[in-house]
Scaffold this active site. Structure first.
Site, PDB file in Angstrom:
ATOM      1  N   HIS A  59       0.858  -1.189   0.000  1.00 35.97           N
ATOM      2  CA  HIS A  59       0.000   0.000   0.000  1.00 35.97           C
ATOM      3  C   HIS A  59       0.896   1.241   0.000  1.00 35.97           C
ATOM      4  CE1 HIS A  59      -3.892  -1.900   1.829  1.00 35.97           C
ATOM      5  NE2 HIS A  59      -3.355  -2.668   0.876  1.00 35.97           N
ATOM      6  N   GLU A  61       1.001   3.884   1.839  1.00 41.33           N
ATOM      7  CA  GLU A  61       1.512   4.312   3.139  1.00 41.33           C
ATOM      8  C   GLU A  61       2.687   3.449   3.590  1.00 41.33           C
ATOM      9  OE1 GLU A  61      -1.607   3.576   2.226  1.00 41.33           O
ATOM     10  OE2 GLU A  61      -3.058   4.375   3.661  1.00 41.33           O
ATOM     11  N   CYS A  89      -5.868   2.200   6.047  1.00 43.88           N
ATOM     12  CA  CYS A  89      -6.503   0.988   6.556  1.00 43.88           C
ATOM     13  C   CYS A  89      -5.791   0.556   7.847  1.00 43.88           C
ATOM     14  CB  CYS A  89      -6.434  -0.126   5.506  1.00 43.88           C
ATOM     15  SG  CYS A  89      -4.773  -0.790   5.237  1.00 43.88           S
ATOM     16  N   CYS A  92      -2.016  -0.372   7.383  1.00 43.57           N
ATOM     17  CA  CYS A  92      -1.157   0.803   7.211  1.00 43.57           C
ATOM     18  C   CYS A  92      -1.043   1.582   8.507  1.00 43.57           C
ATOM     19  CB  CYS A  92      -1.691   1.680   6.086  1.00 43.57           C
ATOM     20  SG  CYS A  92      -1.575   0.871   4.469  1.00 43.57           S
TER      21      CYS A  92
END
Length: 169
Positions: A59, A61, A89, A92
């Site tokens: 992801h 992040e 999320c 992350c």
């Protein structure tokens, strides 16, 4: 001069995160972009690459935090701000907490998986660190990038359903 960033600073950095999100969309990835900023310097960048890398943890992040940690030679980022176009999320957020990132500034909420306001994790008090959170930074353009991506994906799926068979007779 105050140590906390102004709204103008937030907008400036979020615009750059939006460029990373657009890059992700061009690659066929869900358009999320993230930057880690310390002082007035970008120390880490990331955009969603889960599909490209065959990695569910890739992801924006997580990649931005990894990049920042490598760039400063430290797994802790206590004076840093993470700018991300969409609310992080739970996975992350865990990485952000473990890295001791000081602040999260996100653009659009993520109603299905956002772990800050949309589906907040409970019992924050048990963490020995939790970042300051600023939400809604350039929320409209951040949301528009996501909406356009998924609208385009739905149109593509419709075209594929309606396309005639490619059989040669």
């Amino acid at each position: 001069m105050s140590d906390s960033p102004s709204n103008h600073d937030h907008d400036f950095w979020m615009q750059q995160a939006l460029e990373l999100a657009r890059h992700a969309a061009e690659m066929g990835e869900v358009p999320v972009g993230a930057l880690v900023v310390r002082g007035h310097e970008i120390i880490g960048k990331g955009w969603n690459q889960s599909i490209t890398r065959d990695d569910p943890t890739a992801h924006a992040e997580v990649l931005a935090v990894r990049d920042a940690a490598r760039n400063v030679n430290n797994y802790r980022l206590p004076e840093a701000t993470l700018y991300v176009t969409v609310e992080p999320c739970m996975m992350c957020l865990g990485a952000i907490i473990h890295a001791r990132v000081a602040r999260i500034c996100y653009g659009a909420p993520e109603p299905k998986a956002g772990a800050l306001i949309s589906r907040p994790i409970s019992q924050r008090a048990h963490f020995n660190h939790f970042p300051h959170v600023s939400g809604g930074v350039l929320a409209e353009p951040c949301s528009e990038v996501m909406s356009a991506f998924f609208a385009n994906r739905r149109r593509q799926q419709q075209r594929e359903k309606l396309a005639p068979n490619d059989k040669v007779v």
